[in-house]
Design a protein around this motif. Sequence first.
Motif, PDB file in Angstrom:
ATOM      1  N   UNK A 136      58.391  29.451 117.364  1.00  0.00           N
ATOM      2  CA  UNK A 136      58.924  28.109 117.157  1.00  0.00           C
ATOM      3  C   UNK A 136      58.964  27.722 115.677  1.00  0.00           C
ATOM      4  N   UNK A 137      58.462  28.612 114.824  1.00  0.00           N
ATOM      5  CA  UNK A 137      58.439  28.391 113.373  1.00  0.00           C
ATOM      6  C   UNK A 137      57.706  27.091 113.023  1.00  0.00           C
ATOM      7  N   UNK A 138      56.500  26.985 113.560  1.00  0.00           N
ATOM      8  CA  UNK A 138      55.669  25.804 113.337  1.00  0.00           C
ATOM      9  C   UNK A 138      54.550  26.156 112.361  1.00  0.00           C
ATOM     10  N   UNK A 139      54.556  25.593 111.155  1.00  0.00           N
ATOM     11  CA  UNK A 139      53.420  25.797 110.255  1.00  0.00           C
ATOM     12  C   UNK A 139      52.185  25.112 110.826  1.00  0.00           C
ATOM     13  N   UNK A 140      51.026  25.691 110.566  1.00  0.00           N
ATOM     14  CA  UNK A 140      49.800  25.125 111.121  1.00  0.00           C
ATOM     15  C   UNK A 140      48.619  25.528 110.253  1.00  0.00           C
ATOM     16  N   UNK A 141      47.520  24.806 110.436  1.00  0.00           N
ATOM     17  CA  UNK A 141      46.267  25.110 109.747  1.00  0.00           C
ATOM     18  C   UNK A 141      45.240  25.536 110.771  1.00  0.00           C
ATOM     19  N   UNK A 142      44.624  26.691 110.549  1.00  0.00           N
ATOM     20  CA  UNK A 142      43.620  27.221 111.465  1.00  0.00           C
ATOM     21  C   UNK A 142      42.250  27.089 110.812  1.00  0.00           C
ATOM     22  N   UNK A 143      41.368  26.345 111.462  1.00  0.00           N
ATOM     23  CA  UNK A 143      39.986  26.198 110.987  1.00  0.00           C
ATOM     24  C   UNK A 143      39.147  27.246 111.712  1.00  0.00           C
ATOM     25  N   UNK A 176      39.100  23.651 102.445  1.00  0.00           N
ATOM     26  CA  UNK A 176      38.952  22.607 103.449  1.00  0.00           C
ATOM     27  C   UNK A 176      37.889  23.032 104.450  1.00  0.00           C
ATOM     28  N   UNK A 177      37.142  22.055 104.931  1.00  0.00           N
ATOM     29  CA  UNK A 177      36.040  22.343 105.844  1.00  0.00           C
ATOM     30  C   UNK A 177      36.084  21.358 107.009  1.00  0.00           C
ATOM     31  N   UNK A 178      35.998  21.877 108.210  1.00  0.00           N
ATOM     32  CA  UNK A 178      35.894  21.029 109.397  1.00  0.00           C
ATOM     33  C   UNK A 178      34.512  21.197 109.995  1.00  0.00           C
ATOM     34  N   UNK A 179      33.787  20.097 110.079  1.00  0.00           N
ATOM     35  CA  UNK A 179      32.451  20.135 110.679  1.00  0.00           C
ATOM     36  C   UNK A 179      32.553  20.545 112.150  1.00  0.00           C
ATOM     37  N   UNK A 180      31.662  21.401 112.618  1.00  0.00           N
ATOM     38  CA  UNK A 180      31.638  21.713 114.047  1.00  0.00           C
ATOM     39  C   UNK A 180      31.530  20.422 114.872  1.00  0.00           C
ATOM     40  N   UNK A 181      32.412  20.293 115.845  1.00  0.00           N
ATOM     41  CA  UNK A 181      32.451  19.072 116.633  1.00  0.00           C
ATOM     42  C   UNK A 181      32.959  17.865 115.877  1.00  0.00           C
ATOM     43  N   UNK A 182      33.257  18.034 114.593  1.00  0.00           N
ATOM     44  CA  UNK A 182      33.643  16.897 113.765  1.00  0.00           C
ATOM     45  C   UNK A 182      32.473  16.007 113.386  1.00  0.00           C
ATOM     46  N   UNK A 183      31.259  16.411 113.742  1.00  0.00           N
ATOM     47  CA  UNK A 183      30.078  15.553 113.556  1.00  0.00           C
ATOM     48  C   UNK A 183      29.526  15.687 112.142  1.00  0.00           C
ATOM     49  N   UNK A 184      29.399  14.564 111.460  1.00  0.00           N
ATOM     50  CA  UNK A 184      28.826  14.573 110.122  1.00  0.00           C
ATOM     51  C   UNK A 184      28.179  13.226 109.836  1.00  0.00           C
ATOM     52  N   UNK A 221      30.215  22.018  96.955  1.00  0.00           N
ATOM     53  CA  UNK A 221      31.088  23.171  97.194  1.00  0.00           C
ATOM     54  C   UNK A 221      32.543  22.882  96.882  1.00  0.00           C
ATOM     55  N   UNK A 222      32.871  21.630  96.603  1.00  0.00           N
ATOM     56  CA  UNK A 222      34.234  21.305  96.204  1.00  0.00           C
ATOM     57  C   UNK A 222      35.244  21.307  97.337  1.00  0.00           C
ATOM     58  N   UNK A 223      34.794  21.169  98.569  1.00  0.00           N
ATOM     59  CA  UNK A 223      35.706  21.166  99.702  1.00  0.00           C
ATOM     60  C   UNK A 223      36.062  19.734 100.105  1.00  0.00           C
ATOM     61  N   UNK A 224      37.176  19.601 100.796  1.00  0.00           N
ATOM     62  CA  UNK A 224      37.527  18.355 101.463  1.00  0.00           C
ATOM     63  C   UNK A 224      37.264  18.540 102.947  1.00  0.00           C
ATOM     64  N   UNK A 225      36.512  17.627 103.540  1.00  0.00           N
ATOM     65  CA  UNK A 225      36.258  17.674 104.983  1.00  0.00           C
ATOM     66  C   UNK A 225      37.479  17.130 105.710  1.00  0.00           C
ATOM     67  N   UNK A 226      37.979  17.897 106.662  1.00  0.00           N
ATOM     68  CA  UNK A 226      39.192  17.503 107.383  1.00  0.00           C
ATOM     69  C   UNK A 226      38.838  17.148 108.825  1.00  0.00           C
TER      70      UNK A 226
END
Length: 301
Positions: free
Chosen positions: A122-129, A202-210, A221-226
């Motif tokens: 489908x030519x869909x760009x995406x981000x995989x965490x 970019x960093x995604x917290x497990x479960x989004x919990x932070x 670490x210079x990351x952005x939490x997504x």
Amino acid sequence: MISRRSRHRVPALRLLPAAALAAALASCGTTTAHPGPGSSAAAPATSSTPSGRHSTPATPRPPTLAPGPGGLTPVFSHGPREAAHKTVALTFDADMTADEGPRAAAGERFDNPALIGTLRALEVPATVFMTGRWAEEYPDEARALGRDPLFEVANHSYSHYSFTGDCYGLPTLDGDTDRMRTDVERAFTAIRAAGVPHPMPYFRFPGGCHDRRSLRAVGALGVTAVQWDVVGGDAFATDADAVARQVLDGVRPGSVVVLHCTRSAAPATERAVRKIVPELRERGYRFVRVSELIGASAGRH
């Protein structure tokens, strides 16, 4: 993000016919304040040498958000809400917890090649965490994702243990800030070792919990939490139309949608994507990676 306690129940909807994707399914910003361990160090700009040769062109540095007060990791949930520029980012968590190796060895599948094949078709760009443990289990798939310009790969921790005390029943890092920071760094190492040359900062917290402690722990670490503003509800769901409807009802310009790239725990996701994508395109949405939304947001500050 997946946990059985995090399941979102939504009403069943009528399934639509699948697109003819058999062939595809068979194959399986602004300057960052801190490049972070997941970003590519910017190379020198292209220039002529005395011999007349040109040096390597600069690698664009991925956009991140500026650190929060006291060095807290910045948190990103959605992009600009401009109706005239309707963009949406589909994100997929490639979850595998550090202690799930025996389950994988017994045959449980934590990957989803059919989903990736559909996104390509489908030519869909995406981000995989991606968790570091997932990258170790599926290095060929991790490498293929990391080298495909349609996708970008970001950090979802190494262990998929919670960074807070109570997070959908996940095992925890016990509030140990050193373990938190090491877990993120170890994930970047594992993702690179699998063959992903430039994981995003970019960093995604497990479960989004932070909380403030965890935001402070990874701040250096210079990351952005997504995070996200649309929950797909695909964890443990079997009704693809219900998942699709939940996404379609929630999307607004600039939305970040969280779904999963884990076949055993999110078996309906690929079928849901085949409904979500054409419907959003019909509504005038353009699919982008998270980096584009972050770049658009950072440029407004």
